[in-house]
Design an enzyme around this catalytic site. Structure first.
Site, PDB file in Angstrom:
ATOM      1  N   GLU A   1       3.511  -4.804  12.340  1.00  8.21           N
ATOM      2  CA  GLU A   1       2.755  -3.695  12.096  1.00  8.21           C
ATOM      3  C   GLU A   1       1.190  -4.578  11.223  1.00  8.21           C
ATOM      4  O   GLU A   1       1.757  -5.244   9.888  1.00  8.21           O
ATOM      5  CB  GLU A   1       3.689  -2.023  11.637  1.00  8.21           C
ATOM      6  CG  GLU A   1       4.459  -1.514  12.098  1.00  8.21           C
ATOM      7  CD  GLU A   1       5.260  -1.018  11.876  1.00  8.21           C
ATOM      8  OE1 GLU A   1       5.045  -0.508  10.350  1.00  8.21           O
ATOM      9  OE2 GLU A   1       6.133  -0.926  12.253  1.00  8.21           O
TER      10      GLU A   1
ATOM     11  N   GLU B   1       7.889   0.688  17.044  1.00  5.38           N
ATOM     12  CA  GLU B   1       8.749   1.215  16.195  1.00  5.38           C
ATOM     13  C   GLU B   1       9.144   2.704  16.118  1.00  5.38           C
ATOM     14  O   GLU B   1       7.982   2.846  15.478  1.00  5.38           O
ATOM     15  CB  GLU B   1       9.435   1.044  14.847  1.00  5.38           C
ATOM     16  CG  GLU B   1       9.749  -0.787  14.878  1.00  5.38           C
ATOM     17  CD  GLU B   1       9.888  -1.575  13.092  1.00  5.38           C
ATOM     18  OE1 GLU B   1      10.498  -1.027  12.987  1.00  5.38           O
ATOM     19  OE2 GLU B   1       9.609  -2.794  13.366  1.00  5.38           O
TER      20      GLU B   1
ATOM     21  N   ASN C   1       0.571  -1.609   0.275  1.00  4.92           N
ATOM     22  CA  ASN C   1       0.263   0.442   0.088  1.00  4.92           C
ATOM     23  C   ASN C   1       0.651   1.672   0.144  1.00  4.92           C
ATOM     24  O   ASN C   1       0.152   2.076  -0.397  1.00  4.92           O
ATOM     25  CB  ASN C   1      -0.562   0.312   1.278  1.00  4.92           C
ATOM     26  CG  ASN C   1      -0.289  -0.185   2.781  1.00  4.92           C
ATOM     27  OD1 ASN C   1       0.739  -1.050   2.567  1.00  4.92           O
ATOM     28  ND2 ASN C   1      -0.587   0.315   2.986  1.00  4.92           N
TER      29      ASN C   1
ATOM     30  N   CYS D   1      -3.264   1.281   6.445  1.00  6.35           N
ATOM     31  CA  CYS D   1      -3.413   0.226   8.049  1.00  6.35           C
ATOM     32  C   CYS D   1      -4.193   1.576   8.529  1.00  6.35           C
ATOM     33  O   CYS D   1      -4.931   0.712   9.694  1.00  6.35           O
ATOM     34  CB  CYS D   1      -2.046  -0.158   8.292  1.00  6.35           C
ATOM     35  SG  CYS D   1      -0.707   1.306   8.779  1.00  6.35           S
TER      36      CYS D   1
HETATM   37  P1  NAD Z   1       0.083  -9.591   3.053  1.00  4.85           P
HETATM   38  O1  NAD Z   1      -0.016  -9.995   4.869  1.00  4.85           O
HETATM   39  O2  NAD Z   1      -1.134 -10.009   1.968  1.00  4.85           O
HETATM   40  O3  NAD Z   1       1.616  -9.432   2.630  1.00  4.85           O
HETATM   41  C1  NAD Z   1       2.468  -8.684   2.748  1.00  4.85           C
HETATM   42  C2  NAD Z   1       3.383  -9.121   2.628  1.00  4.85           C
HETATM   43  O4  NAD Z   1       3.687 -10.534   3.573  1.00  4.85           O
HETATM   44  C3  NAD Z   1       3.892  -9.737   0.865  1.00  4.85           C
HETATM   45  O5  NAD Z   1       4.437  -8.882   0.485  1.00  4.85           O
HETATM   46  C4  NAD Z   1       3.321 -11.095   1.098  1.00  4.85           C
HETATM   47  O6  NAD Z   1       4.131 -11.932  -0.113  1.00  4.85           O
HETATM   48  C5  NAD Z   1       4.050 -11.355   2.088  1.00  4.85           C
HETATM   49  N1  NAD Z   1       3.021 -13.453   2.634  1.00  4.85           N
HETATM   50  C6  NAD Z   1       2.047 -13.360   2.689  1.00  4.85           C
HETATM   51  N2  NAD Z   1       2.137 -14.485   2.727  1.00  4.85           N
HETATM   52  C7  NAD Z   1       3.690 -14.781   3.246  1.00  4.85           C
HETATM   53  C8  NAD Z   1       4.208 -15.732   4.258  1.00  4.85           C
HETATM   54  N3  NAD Z   1       2.960 -17.385   4.836  1.00  4.85           N
HETATM   55  N4  NAD Z   1       5.197 -15.874   4.927  1.00  4.85           N
HETATM   56  C9  NAD Z   1       6.318 -14.790   4.848  1.00  4.85           C
HETATM   57  N5  NAD Z   1       5.672 -13.682   3.330  1.00  4.85           N
HETATM   58  C10 NAD Z   1       4.323 -13.346   3.420  1.00  4.85           C
HETATM   59  O7  NAD Z   1      -0.241  -7.129   3.463  1.00  4.85           O
HETATM   60  P2  NAD Z   1      -0.887  -6.893   2.424  1.00  4.85           P
HETATM   61  O8  NAD Z   1      -2.211  -7.626   1.575  1.00  4.85           O
HETATM   62  O9  NAD Z   1       0.884  -6.595   1.206  1.00  4.85           O
HETATM   63  O10 NAD Z   1      -1.051  -5.477   2.968  1.00  4.85           O
HETATM   64  C11 NAD Z   1      -2.502  -5.490   3.571  1.00  4.85           C
HETATM   65  C12 NAD Z   1      -2.194  -5.750   4.977  1.00  4.85           C
HETATM   66  O11 NAD Z   1      -1.413  -4.748   5.630  1.00  4.85           O
HETATM   67  C13 NAD Z   1      -3.906  -4.701   5.527  1.00  4.85           C
HETATM   68  O12 NAD Z   1      -3.988  -6.088   6.610  1.00  4.85           O
HETATM   69  C14 NAD Z   1      -3.338  -3.469   6.516  1.00  4.85           C
HETATM   70  O13 NAD Z   1      -3.971  -3.464   7.261  1.00  4.85           O
HETATM   71  C15 NAD Z   1      -1.855  -3.878   7.044  1.00  4.85           C
HETATM   72  N6  NAD Z   1      -1.113  -2.418   6.920  1.00  4.85           N
HETATM   73  C16 NAD Z   1      -0.471  -3.313   8.328  1.00  4.85           C
HETATM   74  C17 NAD Z   1       0.552  -1.433   8.531  1.00  4.85           C
HETATM   75  C18 NAD Z   1       0.722  -1.060   9.372  1.00  4.85           C
HETATM   76  O14 NAD Z   1       1.881  -0.193  10.273  1.00  4.85           O
HETATM   77  N7  NAD Z   1       0.301  -1.830  11.123  1.00  4.85           N
HETATM   78  C19 NAD Z   1       1.137  -0.691   7.599  1.00  4.85           C
HETATM   79  C20 NAD Z   1       0.502  -1.197   5.793  1.00  4.85           C
HETATM   80  C21 NAD Z   1      -0.422  -2.327   6.032  1.00  4.85           C
END
Ligand code: NAD
Length: 486
Positions: A254, A467, A155, A288
């Protein structure tokens, strides 16, 4: 066709898996690059390069030298600003105005702020007396944790990745980054920046690919990774935590959110509408910290809903570089399917659709993009899926409330605890809400104001650890006590 590669030991490489995947822009579905996926052997090499760099030139640098180098990284990102901007906008489809003011400048700032922070970290020391009467001096020193695995979402790709790479490198670690498969480009571009300013090979590595059974899993399971920092969904965090349990490796997470905005009748009405509009619809709702639940005190409920409807219907959806564009597409057609399924579910659950609820009419050449309408609902039960689950789209549910106690209970009734925004002109109430809401960050009369020295992270299932500023030291360094009998 443009290629996006892995970056291992200071070299852009295709990798050994032989697998590639397509990178399409969500604006119109057109192909923008072919990405080379890292296999397990490539992840091995990246981790080995990162390990070797720890004891090389990088490991011998003192803090001011390292900090100066990270300043040069930031300067080089700024020098190549337009390239980063175009790459980020192509991968995400977000309005260029947004990336120009947030994603890219913050991507550069993340290196400077942590470089400056590590130069000013104090250490503690204590004196005591040994049983034989001699003096004893204790002092603490911080050492790098080692090789950090950095797993990122799509995002805010450069911003969120450098938010972790900046402090990791400032503290003297080396990193292996796994960008999201949706947004591989700026992480690869950062490799060019590292080489250009003279960051030693192996300090910054990138492995491209997916999560399960791909680069993400290979990296987080790798025994050569000393600690894992991750931003993404709570479900993915659960899988990564299991991987990290092998070898008892620390994690910094996060994760997701279902953030409330709370609007009291005594607020500055226009500021509350403006702030809630941004928090619900900025980046097409894919932030997020964004708001998906809005609670409005009953006397201003109807007026607030009407103002939000009018503003949402005025949002112009369009191409990223069109200066009129206020909202871009979602990240992908897959995510569009997910968000639209929630739009349908809201109706099945009895929502009143105030505005939106479907796919907007776009120009024919954009119809293959991942567009959805900005959407507002009222009238859902507190246990409806759209009120409880993170949708991560441009939508919110607005519900009236009658008392402070009631709204605190409603706001906290969620497994998440990332952020909240409170709109009120009552000073005492503002502070009471700041204390009562179970979140990592509570904004009063604002949203998304970030001072990078402050602790950032989520309560409950929205994260583990904090962080930001000196708080990043807890995760990125090992604290050692040295006890000297004088
Ligand atoms: P996601 O969890 O689908 O993917 C994030 C990353 O994890 C990607 O690079 C993906 O390839 C990798 N991944 C997926 N499965 C994995 C596994 N089993 N092992 C290792 N790596 C793996 O998230 P997304 O769809 O890319 O992002 C959206 C989500 O991120 C939303 O839930 C949002 O709230 C959250 N988010 C949180 C923050 C925060 O600061 N709290 C910030 C931005 C986004």
């Amino acid at each position: 066709m443009k290629e996006v590669q892995n970056f291992i030991g200071g070299r852009h490489v295709r990798g050994t898996s032989g697998r590639t995947f397509e990178n399409r822009t969500p604006v119109d579905g057109s192909l923008i690059s072919i990405v080379h996926e890292a296999g397990a052997a490539d992840v091995d090499q990246a981790v080995a390069a990162a390990r070797a760099a720890l004891s090389g030139e990088w490991g011998r640098m003192d803090v001011p030298e390292r900090a100066a180098l990270l300043h040069r990284v930031a300067d080089e990102i700024n020098r190549r600003f337009d390239e980063f901007l175009e790459a980020e906008v192509a991968d995400t489809g977000k309005p260029a105005s947004l990336a120009r003011h947030i994603d890219i400048p913050r991507g550069a700032a993340n290196f400077k702020i942590f470089a400056d922070m590590v130069k000013n970290v104090p250490t503690e020391s204590f004196e005591m007396k040994a049983p034989d009467g001699s003096r004893v001096l204790n002092y603490s020193i911080r050492t790098p944790k080692g090789v950090i695995g950095v797993v990122c979402p799509w995002n805010l790709p450069l911003l969120l990745m450098t938010w972790k790479v900046g402090p990791a490198l400032a503290c003297g670690n080396t990193v292996v980054v796994k960008p999201s498969e949706e947004t591989p480009t700026t992480a690869a571009l950062l490799g060019e920046v590292m080489n250009a300013v003279g960051v030693p090979p192996g300090v910054y590595n990138v492995v491209q690919g997916f999560g399960p059974n791909s680069a993400g899993e290979f990296l987080t399971r790798h025994p050569g990774v000393d600690a894992i920092t991750f931003t993404g969904e709570t479900g993915t965090g659960t899988a990564i935590m299991k991987a990290a349990a092998e070898g008892v490796r620390p994690v910094s997470f996060e994760l997701g959110g279902k953030n409330p905005a709370i609007v009291f009748a005594d607020c500055d009405f226009d500021a509350a509408v403006e702030g809630t509009m941004r928090s619900a619809f900025a980046n097409c709702g894919q932030v997020c910290l964004g708001t998906e639940r809005v609670y409005v005190e009953r006397p201003i409920f109807e007026r607030f809903v009407a103002a939000m409807k009018q503003r949402a219907e005025g949002l112009k959806l369009g191409r990223p570089f069109d200066p009129e564009t206020g909202m871009g597409p979602l990240i992908s057609r897959g995510h569009q399917d997910k968000v639209l399924s929630y739009y349908r579910k809201a109706v099945q659950d009895g929502a009143t659709v105030v505005t939106g609820g479907g796919i907007p009419a776009m120009a024919p050449e954009l119809m293959d993009g991942a567009w959805v309408q900005p959407t507002i609902w009222t009238g859902l039960a507190d246990d409806a899926a759209c009120v409880r689950e993170e949708i991560f789209g441009p939508c919110c549910h607005i519900r009236p409330f009658d008392s402070e106690d009631e709204v605190v209970r409603l706001a906290n009734d969620t497994p998440y605890g990332l952020a909240a925004a409170v709109w009120t002109s009552n000073l005492s109430r503002a502070h009471r809400m700041g204390a009562a809401l179970d979140v990592g960050i509570c904004w009063i009369n604002s949203w998304f104001l970030r001072d990078l020295r402050t602790p950032f992270g989520g309560a409950k299932q929205s994260g583990i650890g904090r962080e930001g500023g000196v708080h990043s030291l807890e995760f990125y360094t090992e604290l050692r006590n040295v006890c000297v009998k004088l």
